[in-house]
Scaffold this active site. Structure first.
Site: not given
Length: 485
Positions: A169-170, A222, A245-247, A279
């Site tokens: 899902k892009p 995010s 894998e977030l901010g 990031c």
């Protein structure tokens, strides 16, 4: 318009620099999405039976297919990506190169990473034991817009090589990147139902995460988005894994003996490349007080003199727009709030005439007189802005670097090549920084041989390295008693 526009049935990507519609994709119904997942389940069973070495060979063919695609004039992948998310066209090839390099490395270690683990050294007579790595099943990969190729390769290719099926899902900002990726995989021999691109609304994304046939979700984005994914996974029937894998609010610490000219240039690039929309971009810098003034002067001069903020489709542009009007407004507000609280701007905005209110063009900015009471030093900016703060010691630098809700990467800059004590100091600092990756004299870089991971609000889970394969497989223990008498 500022971001992709949505209806209940479709999404439209808006080109950042001119705010024009670029591409529209329709959403499936829930019934159609469930059918897609069922096809993935059935296809995965057959794909897992394909010998590992054959899957790896298909991966190598994929690299060749994607290289050919990237070198063709139609589609023009560089222009296509620039028009989707706004990065200068002069900088797109670097992402494509990195995408292919990571693919090659992950293929090169696949045989060893996915091999059975024998226990012959400790097997008793008449026994044989080993540990297998088996695929999870269907994996949903939710990719971001800022580096859509680089981030998706981290999970998609290792998942496929491990014998899983993938739903990719892009971001609605970069829908074509997933389609190009999947097309090259299918051309190389991956069955079409083993790699499927799904364009989904937030509601449909939640539905996919909650689907019992989706065994694992890999999300890059995010903190807020990561929380929603994790909540959906918790609410789903059964128990499924989630990688987040977030901010980041990545710090740099410049010690007194750092190579000043080299360090300044690297940290400017680390903060400004891709308009700071990474990031692991440098967002806060701590400089030893003995070199603070010359560091700041050199830093501001490079930003003033070396950057051209213009139309990202022009080959001479090296600083493009940010992704949306909403992002531009948020970045400007963060800077304005810092100035109201006592920070000082070092970059005159008139040097960048394209940076007008109501556009996605944001002038690069360097702030001094900053502290941790300001949002610009504590919360992710995701823009061409950096704060520089003075520190008096390694101990103070460690304290302020760790004073953050994030922990993705951190970097320390010191003359390790000429001073053994400086290298020792770095290693002591590295042990105390709360982060997933710590760099010496470099930043904003992913080495595929190293585990890519974060702590605190930067997420959890691992991609890249051999540990990336561990995340996308499960261990199965085999315990054989061969002699029964």
């Amino acid at each position: 318009m500022s971001q992709p526009t949505f209806s209940s049935t479709s999404q439209t990507t808006i080109t950042p620099h001119n705010q024009q519609p670029f591409v529209t994709r329709n959403y499936p119904t829930e019934y159609e999405l469930d059918a897609t997942i069922v096809r993935a389940v059935e296809a995965q069973k057959a794909w897992a039976k394909v010998p590992l070495e054959e899957r790896i060979e298909i991966g190598r063919k994929f690299i060749d297919e994607f290289k050919s695609l990237a070198q063709s004039s139609e589609p023009n992948l560089s222009l296509e990506l620039t028009l989707q998310m706004g990065r200068p066209i002069s900088q797109i090839q670097a992402e494509i190169n990195g995408f292919l390099d990571r693919a090659g490395y992950m293929l090169s270690i696949a045989s060893e990473a996915l091999a059975d683990v024998p226990l012959t050294d400790t097997d008793k007579p008449g026994f044989r034991r080993f540990i297998k790595r088996t695929p999870l099943g269907v994996i949903l990969v939710i990719a971001p817009w800022n580096y859509p190729y680089l981030t998706s390769i981290n999970s998609v290719l290792p998942a496929l090589i491990s014998g899983n099926a993938v739903l990719l899902k892009p971001s609605p900002q970069t829908p074509l990147t997933a389609e190009r990726f999947a097309s090259a995989l299918v051309s190389a021999g991956v069955p079409p139902d083993v790699i499927q691109v799904v364009h989904l609304s937030p509601e449909l994304t939640r539905h996919a995460v909650e689907n019992k046939n989706v065994q694992f979700v890999s999300f890059t984005g995010s903190v807020g988005g990561g929380k929603k994914v994790e909540e959906a996974a918790v609410n789903a029937k059964g128990f499924k894994g989630v990688a987040l894998e977030l901010g980041g609010k990545d710090p740099a610490y410049v010690r007194a003996d750092a190579d000043l000219d080299y360090t300044v240039a690297e940290l400017v690039d680390g903060a400004m490349y891709n308009s700071g929309q990474s990031c692991c971009a440098i967002e806060r810098i701590y400089v030893h007080e003995s070199i603070y003034d010359p560091f700041v002067e050199k830093y501001a001069n490079i930003v003033k003199q070396n950057y051209k903020l213009e139309d990202p489709t022009l080959p001479t542009t090296n600083l493009g727009p940010v992704v949306s009007l909403a992002s531009a407004e948020r970045i400007r507000k963060q800077v304005d709030d810092a100035v109201k609280a006592g920070a000082k701007k070092l970059i005159p905005e008139e040097l960048f005439p394209e940076a007008k209110i109501g556009t996605t063009y944001v002038a690069p900015q360097v702030l001094v007189n900053v502290d941790h009471s300001m949002e610009v030093m504590m919360e992710e900016t995701f823009g061409p802005v950096v704060g520089i703060q003075k520190v008096s010691s390694d101990e103070e630098a460690i304290k302020v670097m760790n004073d953050s809700p994030y922990g993705l990467t951190a970097s320390v800059w010191t003359s390790a090549s000429t001073s053994e004590s400086s290298e020792e100091a770095f290693l002591k600092i590295a042990d105390q920084i709360e982060t997933g990756t710590v760099f010496l004299n470099r930043c904003d870089y992913l080495d595929p041989a190293l585990a890519w991971t974060g702590v605190k609000d930067s997420g959890r889970g691992i991609s890249l390295s051999r540990f990336g394969y561990d995340q996308l497989t499960r261990a199965k223990s085999v315990h054989m008693k061969i002699k029964t008498s």
